[in-house]
Design an enzyme around this catalytic site. Structure first.
Site, short mmCIF file in Angstrom:
data_model
loop_
_atom_site.label_atom_id
_atom_site.label_comp_id
_atom_site.label_asym_id
_atom_site.label_seq_id
_atom_site.Cartn_x
_atom_site.Cartn_y
_atom_site.Cartn_z
N LYS A 107 31.38 42.53 45.06
CA LYS A 107 30.51 41.57 45.78
C LYS A 107 30.68 41.68 47.28
O LYS A 107 29.73 41.44 48.04
CB LYS A 107 30.78 40.14 45.32
CG LYS A 107 32.21 39.70 45.49
CD LYS A 107 32.46 38.34 44.86
CE LYS A 107 33.92 38.14 44.58
NZ LYS A 107 34.33 38.48 43.25
N GLU A 131 24.84 44.48 38.80
CA GLU A 131 24.73 43.24 38.02
C GLU A 131 26.04 42.44 38.04
O GLU A 131 26.04 41.21 38.14
CB GLU A 131 24.36 43.58 36.57
CG GLU A 131 24.14 42.39 35.68
CD GLU A 131 23.01 41.50 36.16
OE1 GLU A 131 21.85 41.94 36.13
OE2 GLU A 131 23.30 40.38 36.61
N GLY A 136 29.46 37.48 37.12
CA GLY A 136 30.14 38.13 35.99
C GLY A 136 29.16 38.58 34.92
O GLY A 136 28.32 39.44 35.15
N GLY A 189 45.24 30.61 35.05
CA GLY A 189 44.67 31.94 35.29
C GLY A 189 43.28 31.90 35.91
O GLY A 189 42.59 32.92 35.98
N ASP A 203 34.01 33.31 48.63
CA ASP A 203 33.51 34.03 47.46
C ASP A 203 32.07 33.61 47.14
O ASP A 203 31.19 34.45 46.91
CB ASP A 203 34.45 33.74 46.27
CG ASP A 203 33.95 34.31 44.97
OD1 ASP A 203 34.23 35.50 44.70
OD2 ASP A 203 33.27 33.59 44.22
N LYS A 207 28.45 35.82 47.20
CA LYS A 207 27.52 35.85 46.06
C LYS A 207 26.15 35.34 46.46
O LYS A 207 25.12 35.88 46.05
CB LYS A 207 28.09 35.03 44.90
CG LYS A 207 29.34 35.68 44.28
CD LYS A 207 30.03 34.72 43.34
CE LYS A 207 31.21 35.37 42.64
NZ LYS A 207 32.03 34.38 41.94
N GLY A 304 36.01 37.11 34.64
CA GLY A 304 36.80 37.55 33.50
C GLY A 304 36.49 38.99 33.18
O GLY A 304 35.36 39.46 33.40
N1 LIG Z 1 38.04 39.94 37.63
C1 LIG Z 1 36.87 39.32 37.51
O1 LIG Z 1 36.73 38.34 36.80
C2 LIG Z 1 35.68 39.83 38.27
C3 LIG Z 1 34.42 39.22 38.08
C4 LIG Z 1 33.31 39.72 38.76
C5 LIG Z 1 33.46 40.76 39.64
N2 LIG Z 1 34.70 41.30 39.83
C6 LIG Z 1 34.83 42.40 40.77
O2 LIG Z 1 35.28 43.55 40.09
C7 LIG Z 1 36.09 44.33 40.95
C8 LIG Z 1 37.44 44.57 40.28
O3 LIG Z 1 38.07 43.34 40.02
P1 LIG Z 1 39.38 43.25 39.13
O4 LIG Z 1 39.62 41.81 38.88
O5 LIG Z 1 39.27 44.16 37.96
O6 LIG Z 1 40.49 43.81 40.14
P2 LIG Z 1 41.98 44.27 39.81
O7 LIG Z 1 42.43 43.73 38.51
O8 LIG Z 1 42.79 43.97 41.03
O9 LIG Z 1 41.87 45.86 39.64
C9 LIG Z 1 41.56 46.68 40.71
C10 LIG Z 1 41.70 48.13 40.26
O10 LIG Z 1 41.26 48.98 41.28
C11 LIG Z 1 42.24 49.93 41.62
N3 LIG Z 1 42.17 50.15 43.06
C12 LIG Z 1 42.16 49.22 44.05
N4 LIG Z 1 42.07 49.80 45.25
C13 LIG Z 1 42.05 51.13 45.02
C14 LIG Z 1 42.00 52.27 45.87
N5 LIG Z 1 41.93 52.14 47.19
N6 LIG Z 1 41.98 53.49 45.30
C15 LIG Z 1 42.04 53.62 43.96
N7 LIG Z 1 42.09 52.58 43.10
C16 LIG Z 1 42.10 51.35 43.63
C17 LIG Z 1 43.55 49.34 41.19
O11 LIG Z 1 44.44 50.40 40.91
P3 LIG Z 1 45.96 50.14 40.39
O12 LIG Z 1 45.78 49.47 39.06
O13 LIG Z 1 46.57 51.48 40.31
O14 LIG Z 1 46.58 49.24 41.43
C18 LIG Z 1 43.14 48.54 39.95
O15 LIG Z 1 43.16 49.35 38.81
C19 LIG Z 1 36.15 43.56 42.27
O16 LIG Z 1 35.16 44.02 43.14
C20 LIG Z 1 35.85 42.14 41.84
O17 LIG Z 1 35.30 41.35 42.88
C21 LIG Z 1 35.80 40.88 39.17
#
Ligand SMILES: NC(=O)c1ccc[n+]([C@@H]2O[C@H](COP(=O)([O-])OP(=O)(O)OC[C@H]3O[C@@H](n4cnc5c(N)ncnc54)[C@H](OP(=O)(O)O)[C@@H]3O)[C@@H](O)[C@H]2O)c1
Length: 430
Positions: A107, A131, A136, A189, A203, A207, A304
């Site tokens: 985002k 999307e 989410g 969480g 945030d 959005k 999530g």
């Molecule tokens: N979580 C949610 O509920 C949710 C909902 C909607 C949108 N999003 C979006 O989805 C995206 C991911 O969220 P997430 O919650 O899955 O994050 P996360 O759990 O922190 O995971 C981030 C992943 O990206 C990798 N990463 C980060 N920086 C990197 C870099 N510079 N080079 C290579 N790999 C890198 C990390 O690697 P390592 O594991 O090796 O550290 C990790 O595997 C974000 O943009 C977030 O805003 C998340």
């Protein structure tokens, strides 16, 4: 590349990435049947190769070198679920310039650079799907992009941050102060260790920037959106709100004005019979008004790993189908640069004030005079309990619609009146 196979490069294997990989690896035949091609997870970029993962991914496809994905001509689709502005913006731009299609859940990148990336994608004749960047698992972007495209969108209002909705819900039902409700959300969480992005409304602002840009086809930047977090809301406000027939929600609101749009994020009193007042817990809801369709409400899990992966993999199937057919199946966006955002002071809204004042004659007249001079008409004026220990009383005032600048000036002026000890709360009424 094998015929009938689409190679995918994945950036990120965290909360969302693990669920995306898991669905691709464990549900291959079903996805392929829907996509019309075999979806092959060819490479996954992470930061730390040694980290334990929530999904079993063949170690030989993991890498820490972005060039392995970005320079591989066999990778046709880049899926980015890592997050943050840089280096992800650069990676997405490089992928587009290399002729790869892109799917992102990011985002921050889409709010800050989305229109430029979409323009670049259109120039390079590739697709950019996002999307998962808003709401989410709730189908929002595709809804605007396809189902609502016959409409002139008039308004988009949303409860779009699950963390603050959970926190406000706990403050309302259990009477918890903000800090305690946030701590509870962290344990459950629903909140990050550093909750600033959510609690401060950042945030929701990202959005709303994406939603408003798509809804009105203009470039709305996060820094053009008026933003207020929920830090000033106190448990007693929920009691008064309920007495007056309102819930308190962090609202992201945008609306069309002649030649401009308004876009704002702030806590607001929402009438109890409005659908956004009934959004519970960490749920999200987006309320859209279009000239043809009327009112539409989209509700669901706004965050999530699994709901977000649902949106990412859904984009992937859609994209794979259009690649197979050799067409861009969805209409692309065009953005009108001439339409700007209305400054908050020029927006017409209503307000709720909670004041602590000395229990003495003339106070109400002095407050009434401020409102009269600011040309703000009062809707209700209620004196609440007296605090005998310091001879003060609490006053709750709600107004009729007025310019936001006048409502804010009234707040500042009342705070300087001698018998007013504090303007303890100022909330807009939705
Ligand atoms: N979580 C949610 O509920 C949710 C909902 C909607 C949108 N999003 C979006 O989805 C995206 C991911 O969220 P997430 O919650 O899955 O994050 P996360 O759990 O922190 O995971 C981030 C992943 O990206 C990798 N990463 C980060 N920086 C990197 C870099 N510079 N080079 C290579 N790999 C890198 C990390 O690697 P390592 O594991 O090796 O550290 C990790 O595997 C974000 O943009 C977030 O805003 C998340």
């Amino acid at each position: 590349m094998a015929a009938g196979q689409l190679n995918v490069g994945l950036i990120g294997l965290g909360t969302v990435g693990a669920q995306v990989a898991d669905r691709m690896l464990s549900w291959g035949p079903q996805l392929s049947r829907r996509a019309g091609v075999e979806l092959c997870l060819k490479r996954v970029l992470v930061r730390d190769l040694a980290k334990r993962r929530a999904v079993d991914v063949p170690t030989e496809i993991l890498t820490t070198d972005p060039d392995v994905l970005l320079s591989d001509p066999e990778i046709e689709v880049l899926v980015e679920v890592a997050g943050g502005d840089e280096p992800m913006r650069t990676y997405l731009e490089r992928a587009i310039q290399a002729g790869k299609h892109v799917i992102t859940a990011n985002k921050v990148v889409m709010a800050k650079h989305g229109p430029e990336l979409l323009d670049q994608a259109a120039e390079r004749n590739v697709d950019l799907y996002f999307e998962a960047a808003v709401g989410g698992g709730i189908p929002l972007i595709s809804t605007f992009r396809t189902d609502l495209q016959a409409n002139r969108i008039e308004r988009v209002s949303a409860v779009i941050n699950g963390t603050t909705n959970y926190v406000l819900g706990r403050m309302a039902t259990a009477g918890l102060p903000l800090a305690e409700a946030v701590a509870e959300a962290q344990v459950a969480g629903y909140a990050e260790a550093d909750p600033t992005d959510d609690v401060g409304g950042f945030d929701a602002t990202y959005k709303l920037a994406i939603l408003a840009s798509i809804a009105y086809e203009i470039k709305v930047r996060p820094d053009e959106i008026y933003r207020e977090g929920i830090e000033g809301v106190e448990p007693i406000d929920f009691r008064y709100a309920r007495e007056l027939g309102y819930a308190i929600k962090l609202i992201a609101h945008s609306g069309r004005h002649p030649g401009r749009v308004e876009a704002r994020v702030h806590p607001a009193m929402v009438p109890l019979d409005h659908p956004l007042a009934r959004v519970e817990g960490a749920e999200n809801a987006v309320f859209v008004e279009g000239d043809l369709v009327g009112q539409v409400l989209l509700v669901g899990q706004g965050a999530g790993g699994r709901p977000t992966a649902s949106a990412v993999v859904g984009d992937l199937i859609d994209l794979a189908r259009s690649i197979r057919r050799g067409v861009q199946s969805r209409p692309s966006f065009s953005f009108d640069d001439r339409v700007g955002v209305v400054p908050i002071g020029e927006v017409v809204t209503r307000a709720y004030y909670r004041l602590k004042v000395n229990d003495e004659p003339g106070v109400i007249a002095a407050i009434g005079q401020v409102f009269a001079e600011e040309r703000v008409s009062i809707s209700s004026f209620i004196q609440k309990d007296a605090w005998s220990h310091d001879q003060t009383v609490e006053l709750v005032v709600t107004t009729h619609p007025a310019l936001d600048a006048s409502l804010q000036r009234a707040r500042e002026r009342m705070a300087t009146l001698k018998p007013v000890r504090a303007v303890s709360s100022f909330l807009r009424v939705f």
